[in-house]
Every structure is written in structure tokens, then in C-alpha cells.
Design a protein around this motif. Structure first.
Motif, PDB file in Angstrom:
ATOM      1  N   SER A 173      20.074   5.992   8.083  1.00  0.00           N
ATOM      2  CA  SER A 173      19.133   5.196   7.291  1.00  0.00           C
ATOM      3  C   SER A 173      17.923   6.047   6.933  1.00  0.00           C
ATOM      4  CB  SER A 173      18.673   3.971   8.089  1.00  0.00           C
ATOM      5  OG  SER A 173      17.634   3.302   7.408  1.00  0.00           O
ATOM      6  N   MET A 174      17.346   5.757   5.784  1.00  0.00           N
ATOM      7  CA  MET A 174      16.145   6.466   5.350  1.00  0.00           C
ATOM      8  C   MET A 174      14.874   5.818   5.911  1.00  0.00           C
ATOM      9  SD  MET A 174      17.227   8.940   3.423  1.00  0.00           S
ATOM     10  CE  MET A 174      15.809   9.418   2.470  1.00  0.00           C
ATOM     11  N   MET A 175      15.009   4.624   6.521  1.00  0.00           N
ATOM     12  CA  MET A 175      13.834   3.899   6.991  1.00  0.00           C
ATOM     13  C   MET A 175      13.234   4.574   8.227  1.00  0.00           C
ATOM     14  SD  MET A 175      13.342  -0.096   7.538  1.00  0.00           S
ATOM     15  CE  MET A 175      11.936  -0.794   8.358  1.00  0.00           C
ATOM     16  N   PRO A 176      11.977   4.951   8.143  1.00  0.00           N
ATOM     17  CA  PRO A 176      11.351   5.585   9.306  1.00  0.00           C
ATOM     18  C   PRO A 176      11.028   4.554  10.378  1.00  0.00           C
ATOM     19  CG  PRO A 176       9.739   5.339   7.556  1.00  0.00           C
ATOM     20  CD  PRO A 176      11.059   4.874   6.999  1.00  0.00           C
ATOM     21  N   SER A 224       0.834  -1.200   0.000  1.00  0.00           N
ATOM     22  CA  SER A 224       0.000   0.000   0.000  1.00  0.00           C
ATOM     23  C   SER A 224       0.871   1.253   0.000  1.00  0.00           C
ATOM     24  CB  SER A 224      -0.896   0.008   1.243  1.00  0.00           C
ATOM     25  OG  SER A 224      -1.518   1.270   1.386  1.00  0.00           O
ATOM     26  N   ARG A 225       0.632   2.140  -0.930  1.00  0.00           N
ATOM     27  CA  ARG A 225       1.394   3.394  -1.004  1.00  0.00           C
ATOM     28  C   ARG A 225       1.021   4.348   0.134  1.00  0.00           C
ATOM     29  NH1 ARG A 225       5.851   2.781  -4.055  1.00  0.00           N
ATOM     30  NH2 ARG A 225       5.333   1.696  -5.970  1.00  0.00           N
ATOM     31  N   SER A 226      -0.143   4.161   0.749  1.00  0.00           N
ATOM     32  CA  SER A 226      -0.572   5.079   1.802  1.00  0.00           C
ATOM     33  C   SER A 226      -0.375   4.525   3.207  1.00  0.00           C
ATOM     34  CB  SER A 226      -2.053   5.441   1.607  1.00  0.00           C
ATOM     35  OG  SER A 226      -2.860   4.298   1.753  1.00  0.00           O
ATOM     36  N   GLN A 227       0.124   3.279   3.319  1.00  0.00           N
ATOM     37  CA  GLN A 227       0.324   2.725   4.669  1.00  0.00           C
ATOM     38  C   GLN A 227       1.772   2.263   4.843  1.00  0.00           C
ATOM     39  OE1 GLN A 227      -3.203   0.117   4.690  1.00  0.00           O
ATOM     40  NE2 GLN A 227      -3.913   1.395   6.367  1.00  0.00           N
ATOM     41  N   GLY A 228       2.042   0.982   4.699  1.00  0.00           N
ATOM     42  CA  GLY A 228       3.397   0.480   4.893  1.00  0.00           C
ATOM     43  C   GLY A 228       4.383   1.048   3.891  1.00  0.00           C
ATOM     44  N   ASN A 229       3.967   1.058   2.631  1.00  0.00           N
ATOM     45  CA  ASN A 229       4.752   1.658   1.549  1.00  0.00           C
ATOM     46  C   ASN A 229       6.166   1.095   1.455  1.00  0.00           C
ATOM     47  OD1 ASN A 229       5.031   3.286  -0.669  1.00  0.00           O
ATOM     48  ND2 ASN A 229       5.523   5.117   0.500  1.00  0.00           N
ATOM     49  N   CYS A 230       6.328  -0.201   1.717  1.00  0.00           N
ATOM     50  CA  CYS A 230       7.645  -0.838   1.667  1.00  0.00           C
ATOM     51  C   CYS A 230       8.260  -0.747   0.271  1.00  0.00           C
ATOM     52  CB  CYS A 230       7.552  -2.301   2.098  1.00  0.00           C
ATOM     53  SG  CYS A 230       6.911  -2.531   3.775  1.00  0.00           S
ATOM     54  N   LEU A 231       7.407  -0.773  -0.761  1.00  0.00           N
ATOM     55  CA  LEU A 231       7.902  -0.729  -2.134  1.00  0.00           C
ATOM     56  C   LEU A 231       8.541   0.611  -2.499  1.00  0.00           C
ATOM     57  CD1 LEU A 231       5.052  -2.651  -3.968  1.00  0.00           C
ATOM     58  CD2 LEU A 231       7.430  -3.375  -3.730  1.00  0.00           C
ATOM     59  N   ALA A 232       8.348   1.619  -1.693  1.00  0.00           N
ATOM     60  CA  ALA A 232       8.991   2.899  -1.975  1.00  0.00           C
ATOM     61  C   ALA A 232      10.514   2.768  -1.907  1.00  0.00           C
ATOM     62  CB  ALA A 232       8.517   3.966  -0.990  1.00  0.00           C
ATOM     63  N   CYS A 233      10.984   1.840  -1.093  1.00  0.00           N
ATOM     64  CA  CYS A 233      12.428   1.696  -0.894  1.00  0.00           C
ATOM     65  C   CYS A 233      12.971   0.301  -1.192  1.00  0.00           C
ATOM     66  CB  CYS A 233      12.788   2.046   0.545  1.00  0.00           C
ATOM     67  SG  CYS A 233      12.365   3.746   0.994  1.00  0.00           S
ATOM     68  N   HIS A 234      12.122  -0.722  -1.123  1.00  0.00           N
ATOM     69  CA  HIS A 234      12.580  -2.104  -1.233  1.00  0.00           C
ATOM     70  C   HIS A 234      11.980  -2.815  -2.439  1.00  0.00           C
ATOM     71  CE1 HIS A 234      14.156  -1.997   2.906  1.00  0.00           C
ATOM     72  NE2 HIS A 234      13.032  -1.368   3.242  1.00  0.00           N
ATOM     73  N   ALA A 235      12.767  -3.702  -3.028  1.00  0.00           N
ATOM     74  CA  ALA A 235      12.250  -4.616  -4.040  1.00  0.00           C
ATOM     75  C   ALA A 235      11.639  -5.805  -3.312  1.00  0.00           C
ATOM     76  CB  ALA A 235      13.374  -5.078  -4.959  1.00  0.00           C
ATOM     77  N   ILE A 236      10.415  -6.155  -3.701  1.00  0.00           N
ATOM     78  CA  ILE A 236       9.705  -7.285  -3.104  1.00  0.00           C
ATOM     79  C   ILE A 236       9.112  -8.083  -4.251  1.00  0.00           C
ATOM     80  CG2 ILE A 236       7.839  -8.036  -1.573  1.00  0.00           C
ATOM     81  CD1 ILE A 236       8.014  -5.303  -0.196  1.00  0.00           C
ATOM     82  N   GLN A 237       9.281  -9.396  -4.197  1.00  0.00           N
ATOM     83  CA  GLN A 237       8.716 -10.251  -5.239  1.00  0.00           C
ATOM     84  C   GLN A 237       7.222  -9.987  -5.372  1.00  0.00           C
ATOM     85  OE1 GLN A 237       9.260 -14.441  -4.590  1.00  0.00           O
ATOM     86  NE2 GLN A 237       8.325 -15.001  -6.517  1.00  0.00           N
ATOM     87  N   ALA A 270       9.188  -0.910  -7.568  1.00  0.00           N
ATOM     88  CA  ALA A 270       9.958  -1.011  -6.330  1.00  0.00           C
ATOM     89  C   ALA A 270      11.104  -0.015  -6.305  1.00  0.00           C
ATOM     90  CB  ALA A 270      10.509  -2.423  -6.195  1.00  0.00           C
ATOM     91  N   GLY A 271      11.427   0.434  -5.106  1.00  0.00           N
ATOM     92  CA  GLY A 271      12.548   1.337  -4.923  1.00  0.00           C
ATOM     93  C   GLY A 271      13.845   0.565  -4.761  1.00  0.00           C
ATOM     94  N   ASN A 272      14.945   1.284  -4.745  1.00  0.00           N
ATOM     95  CA  ASN A 272      16.238   0.644  -4.557  1.00  0.00           C
ATOM     96  C   ASN A 272      17.076   1.343  -3.490  1.00  0.00           C
ATOM     97  OD1 ASN A 272      16.938   2.967  -5.895  1.00  0.00           O
ATOM     98  ND2 ASN A 272      17.882   1.952  -7.639  1.00  0.00           N
ATOM     99  N   ILE A 273      16.418   2.069  -2.617  1.00  0.00           N
ATOM    100  CA  ILE A 273      17.121   2.737  -1.520  1.00  0.00           C
ATOM    101  C   ILE A 273      17.537   1.711  -0.470  1.00  0.00           C
ATOM    102  CG2 ILE A 273      16.877   4.386   0.387  1.00  0.00           C
ATOM    103  CD1 ILE A 273      14.919   5.930  -1.439  1.00  0.00           C
ATOM    104  N   GLY A 274      16.616   0.801  -0.131  1.00  0.00           N
ATOM    105  CA  GLY A 274      16.889  -0.227   0.861  1.00  0.00           C
ATOM    106  C   GLY A 274      17.184  -1.552   0.182  1.00  0.00           C
ATOM    107  N   PRO A 275      17.609  -2.530   0.964  1.00  0.00           N
ATOM    108  CA  PRO A 275      17.913  -3.841   0.386  1.00  0.00           C
ATOM    109  C   PRO A 275      16.642  -4.550  -0.088  1.00  0.00           C
ATOM    110  CG  PRO A 275      18.019  -3.943   2.774  1.00  0.00           C
ATOM    111  CD  PRO A 275      17.811  -2.493   2.410  1.00  0.00           C
ATOM    112  N   ALA A 276      16.811  -5.447  -1.040  1.00  0.00           N
ATOM    113  CA  ALA A 276      15.683  -6.268  -1.491  1.00  0.00           C
ATOM    114  C   ALA A 276      15.209  -7.122  -0.321  1.00  0.00           C
ATOM    115  CB  ALA A 276      16.119  -7.154  -2.651  1.00  0.00           C
ATOM    116  N   LEU A 277      13.894  -7.262  -0.185  1.00  0.00           N
ATOM    117  CA  LEU A 277      13.352  -8.057   0.916  1.00  0.00           C
ATOM    118  C   LEU A 277      13.228  -9.508   0.452  1.00  0.00           C
ATOM    119  CD1 LEU A 277      10.724  -5.597   2.417  1.00  0.00           C
ATOM    120  CD2 LEU A 277      13.140  -5.893   2.971  1.00  0.00           C
ATOM    121  N   ILE A 278      14.319 -10.213   0.584  1.00  0.00           N
ATOM    122  CA  ILE A 278      14.415 -11.618   0.211  1.00  0.00           C
ATOM    123  C   ILE A 278      15.195 -12.346   1.287  1.00  0.00           C
ATOM    124  CG2 ILE A 278      14.228 -11.317  -2.290  1.00  0.00           C
ATOM    125  CD1 ILE A 278      17.241 -11.243  -2.419  1.00  0.00           C
ATOM    126  N   ALA A 279      14.990 -13.646   1.376  1.00  0.00           N
ATOM    127  CA  ALA A 279      15.695 -14.490   2.346  1.00  0.00           C
ATOM    128  C   ALA A 279      15.584 -13.933   3.762  1.00  0.00           C
ATOM    129  CB  ALA A 279      17.152 -14.671   1.935  1.00  0.00           C
TER     130      ALA A 279
END
Length: 124
Positions: free
Chosen positions: A98-101, A45-58, A63-72
Motif C-alpha cells: 500500500s502507498m498509505m503511510p 491540508s496539503r502539508s498535514q493529513g494530505n488525504c486528497l493526495a490519494c483519495h477522493a473526498i466529497q 483528489a487523487g485516485n491511488i486509494g479508494p474514495a472515502l465514502i460510506a
């Protein structure tokens, strides 16, 4: 330096196998599946968790590339509570500059929502 190289190696290995892994099966209990599905919805969700703003998720788009891919994630965080603490924003888990809030600390997400996101992320 070695720690960074190990993270890169683990990320590369996980990326090569991430798409070969079968989707989460319905063998888990209904409550867990509900929590995983709710966590995915929040994470994407872009208005709640918004993890995709910074992380690649399958399965995620734009997806963003600021944070690490959420894998493994089970490999990276064998203790599920430490992953929760990281997302919540416990001071001892924050990375300097870190940019992670701190989602819980700042009241962006509730503890329940963070648990749901952790349940989802833990399947990656």
C-alpha cells in the motif's frame, strides 16, 4: 475476488448517493463539530493529513485516485477504532504494498490529529 467485487459495489452505491446526503447538521455537540471541522481541515491540508493526495473526498479539490474514495465510511468501518488503527498504521491493519503511510507510527500526525481526521472521515 468476491471481496473486491463487493468493495466495488459498495463504492459505486455510495458514490451515487453521496451527493444527495445533506451536509452534517449542527445537531451534534459543539465538541464533536469542532473535532469534525478540525479533521476536515487536516484531511484537506496539503502539508498535514494530505488525504486528497490519494483519495477522493466529497468537497475536496484535486483528489487523487491511488486509494479508494472515502465514502460510506461507517459502513466500511463500523468500528471507529479500526479506522483509527488503519490511519495510525497498526501492523495488523496495513495492506501489503500500500502507498498509505502509517501516519501515527511514523510521527506524521499526532493521535489527537488522527482522531480528528477519523471524526471527519466518519461523517462521509
Amino acid at each position: 475476488m468476491l471481496k473486491t467485487k463487493m468493495k466495488h459495489l459498495l463504492t459505486a452505491a455510495a458514490i451515487t448517493t453521496a451527493f444527495a446526503v445533506a451536509p452534517l447538521s449542527a445537531q451534534a455537540g459543539d465538541k464533536e463539530m469542532t473535532s469534525v471541522e478540525a479533521g476536515k481541515k487536516l484531511a484537506f491540508s496539503r502539508s498535514q493529513g494530505n488525504c486528497l493526495a490519494c483519495h477522493a473526498i466529497q468537497g475536496g479539490e484535486l483528489a487523487g485516485n491511488i486509494g479508494p474514495a472515502l465514502i460510506a465510511m461507517k459502513l466500511r468501518y463500523p468500528d471507529k477504532q479500526k479506522l483509527f488503527d488503519k490511519i495510525w498504521g497498526k501492523p495488523n491493519t496495513q495492506v501489503p504494498n500500500s502507498m498509505m503511510p502509517p501516519f501515527g507510527q511514523n510521527g506524521i500526525l499526532t493521535d489527537k490529529q488522527i482522531h480528528e481526521i477519523v471524526d471527519f472521515i466518519y461523517t462521509l
